[in-house]
Structure formats: C-alpha cells, structure tokens
Design a protein around this motif. Structure first.
Motif, PDB file in Angstrom:
ATOM      1  N   LEU A 104       0.851  -1.191   0.000  1.00 46.90           N
ATOM      2  CA  LEU A 104       0.000   0.000   0.000  1.00 46.90           C
ATOM      3  C   LEU A 104       0.890   1.246   0.000  1.00 46.90           C
ATOM      4  CD1 LEU A 104      -2.702  -1.091   2.602  1.00 46.90           C
ATOM      5  CD2 LEU A 104      -2.658  -1.438   0.128  1.00 46.90           C
ATOM      6  N   GLN A 105       0.268   2.400  -0.191  1.00 43.53           N
ATOM      7  CA  GLN A 105       1.041   3.651  -0.311  1.00 43.53           C
ATOM      8  C   GLN A 105       1.854   3.965   0.933  1.00 43.53           C
ATOM      9  OE1 GLN A 105      -1.250   6.890  -1.961  1.00 43.53           O
ATOM     10  NE2 GLN A 105      -0.874   5.918  -3.928  1.00 43.53           N
ATOM     11  N   ASP A 106       1.336   3.582   2.105  1.00 40.34           N
ATOM     12  CA  ASP A 106       2.056   3.893   3.348  1.00 40.34           C
ATOM     13  C   ASP A 106       3.100   2.819   3.663  1.00 40.34           C
ATOM     14  OD1 ASP A 106       0.496   1.778   4.060  1.00 40.34           O
ATOM     15  OD2 ASP A 106      -0.404   2.722   5.814  1.00 40.34           O
ATOM     16  N   SER A 107       3.455   2.008   2.684  1.00 35.26           N
ATOM     17  CA  SER A 107       4.437   0.929   2.756  1.00 35.26           C
ATOM     18  C   SER A 107       4.030  -0.232   3.650  1.00 35.26           C
ATOM     19  CB  SER A 107       5.841   1.444   3.088  1.00 35.26           C
ATOM     20  OG  SER A 107       5.890   1.892   4.415  1.00 35.26           O
ATOM     21  N   THR A 108       2.757  -0.274   4.006  1.00 33.31           N
ATOM     22  CA  THR A 108       2.209  -1.488   4.592  1.00 33.31           C
ATOM     23  C   THR A 108       2.171  -2.554   3.500  1.00 33.31           C
ATOM     24  OG1 THR A 108       0.796  -0.215   6.081  1.00 33.31           O
ATOM     25  CG2 THR A 108       0.132  -2.490   5.649  1.00 33.31           C
ATOM     26  N   THR A 109       2.539  -3.795   3.839  1.00 35.78           N
ATOM     27  CA  THR A 109       2.314  -4.869   2.882  1.00 35.78           C
ATOM     28  C   THR A 109       1.206  -5.774   3.402  1.00 35.78           C
ATOM     29  OG1 THR A 109       3.927  -6.422   3.787  1.00 35.78           O
ATOM     30  CG2 THR A 109       4.728  -4.837   2.143  1.00 35.78           C
ATOM     31  N   VAL A 110       0.414  -6.251   2.478  1.00 31.35           N
ATOM     32  CA  VAL A 110      -0.695  -7.135   2.824  1.00 31.35           C
ATOM     33  C   VAL A 110      -0.525  -8.422   2.031  1.00 31.35           C
ATOM     34  CG1 VAL A 110      -3.194  -7.442   2.863  1.00 31.35           C
ATOM     35  CG2 VAL A 110      -2.225  -5.150   3.193  1.00 31.35           C
ATOM     36  N   LYS A 111      -0.349  -9.514   2.745  1.00 30.03           N
ATOM     37  CA  LYS A 111      -0.278 -10.823   2.092  1.00 30.03           C
ATOM     38  C   LYS A 111      -1.654 -11.478   2.158  1.00 30.03           C
ATOM     39  CE  LYS A 111       2.056 -15.262   1.980  1.00 30.03           C
ATOM     40  NZ  LYS A 111       2.836 -16.250   2.735  1.00 30.03           N
TER      41      LYS A 111
END
Ligand code: GTP
Ligand code: MG
Length: 174
Positions: free
Chosen positions: A55-62
């Motif tokens: 995501l834009q805020d550098s969260t990653t979602v697996k």
C-alpha cells in the motif's frame, strides 16, 4: 535497507464464494499471475494461492486466498474455508440474475456463521459483457450498501478493477 519505520506487514485470510462459473478462479488468476484463461476448469473442493501487495504507506498485505468450488455438491465444504476468514469476497456474474440470487444466499450465510468482524465485498464480474447484462449496477450497489459491503464490478478478462478490488479490501482491514 530503507524500510519505513511505520511499515506493517499484514497477513489476511480471504475466501471467495459464489456460483459455479461466475469467474472466481479467473479473478484470482488475474490478480496473482496477471493472466486470463478462457478455458478455466471448474474448481474441485477449493484451491489456495497467495499474493502480497504494497500500500502507499508501505504497509504490505499478504492475501492468503481460498478459491472455493461453486458447484452445489461442494456447498457443504464452504464453512471450512470461510471460518476464521478476515475477508469474504462474494462474486456473481452480471449476465446472470440467478448468480446474483446465489450471492445473496452466501451473504446471509456469512452474516450468520462468519466472523462477526469479517470484511465483506460484493463483486459483479464479467463487466466486459455489457450487452448481456441481467443485473444492473444499481441493484448490486443497493444490495451491498444495505448489507454493509464494499461493492465493485470487475472483469477478469480485461483486468478491469481486479487490482482495485484487492486494494480497496486492504484499505478496509480493521
Ligand atoms: P467454479 O470453480 O465452478 O466455482 O467456477 P468459477 O467461479 O471459478 O469460474 P471460472 O473462473 O472457472 O470461470 C468460468 C468461465 O467464465 C470461464 O470460461 C472463464 O473464462 C469465464 N470468465 C471468467 N471471468 C470472466 C470475465 O470477467 N469475463 C468474461 N467474458 N468471461 C469470464
Ligand atoms: Mg473456480
């Protein structure tokens, strides 16, 4: 390395439900591999794939994706896959009003037996087949709003709104 200090890595169990032939497996194939299979075979039992997005805020979602079989003979297996799921994506085919009725059945079942805080998405797939449309955008949207669901129309064939579907789900995670 340049990992943002507020970066988060989320792991999310997601289940797809809906009538046989609505395009669940094609949506997953498009999202995970960027491909479309016009000769996609019916799913037997269920299949598992995973895909990570940033995501834009550098969260990653697996996303850990359970792609269930829509044929009636597999209906009793569904709870094995939606139990404990953080997200359920209920899919219908915009050219089939019967598949929209079936989607409503799955929504009711998830409301009764899914996790109380489950994120629900309603997807009208095969949006490329406008000339054969049987379910209006308005009908899909109204049903979704009444049931507190996110709504989007997609095409696994053209890739329209496929990434957006998963990005919008990611934004709605608790
Ligand atoms: P089950 O595994 O039996 O539950 O079906 P499914 O929902 O996984 O359907 P599947 O993804 O296998 O797709 C069924 C058929 O619809 C295949 O022939 C696909 O090529 C076709 N299809 C899937 N998505 C689209 C789409 O967005 N547009 C068009 N035109 N055809 C699609
Ligand atoms: Mg399938």
């Amino acid at each position: 390395s340049a990992v943002a200090p507020d970066a988060k890595n989320l792991r999310v169990k997601l289940v797809l439900l809906g009538d046989s032939g609505v395009g669940k497996s094609c949506i997953v194939l498009r999202f995970v591999r960027g491909q479309f299979d016009p000769t996609s075979k019916v799913t037997v039992g269920a299949s598992f794939l995973s895909q990570t997005i940033a995501l834009q805020d550098s969260t990653t979602v697996k996303f850990e994706i359970w792609d269930t079989a829509g044929q009636e003979r597999y209906a009793a297996l569904a709870p094995l896959y939606y139990r404990g799921a953080a997200v359920a994506v209920v899919v219908y085919d915009i050219t089939s009003v019967d598949s929209f009725t079936k989607a409503q059945y799955w929504v009711k079942e998830l409301q009764k037996h899914g996790s109380p805080d489950i994120v629900l998405a309603l997807v009208g797939n095969k949006a490329d087949l406008q000339e054969n449309r049987e379910v209006s955008v308005q009908d899909g949207l109204e049903y979704a709003e009444k049931n507190g669901m996110f709504f989007i129309e997609t095409s696994a064939k053209t890739a329209d709104n496929i990434n957006q579907l998963f990005e919008e789900i990611a934004k709605r995670l608790p």
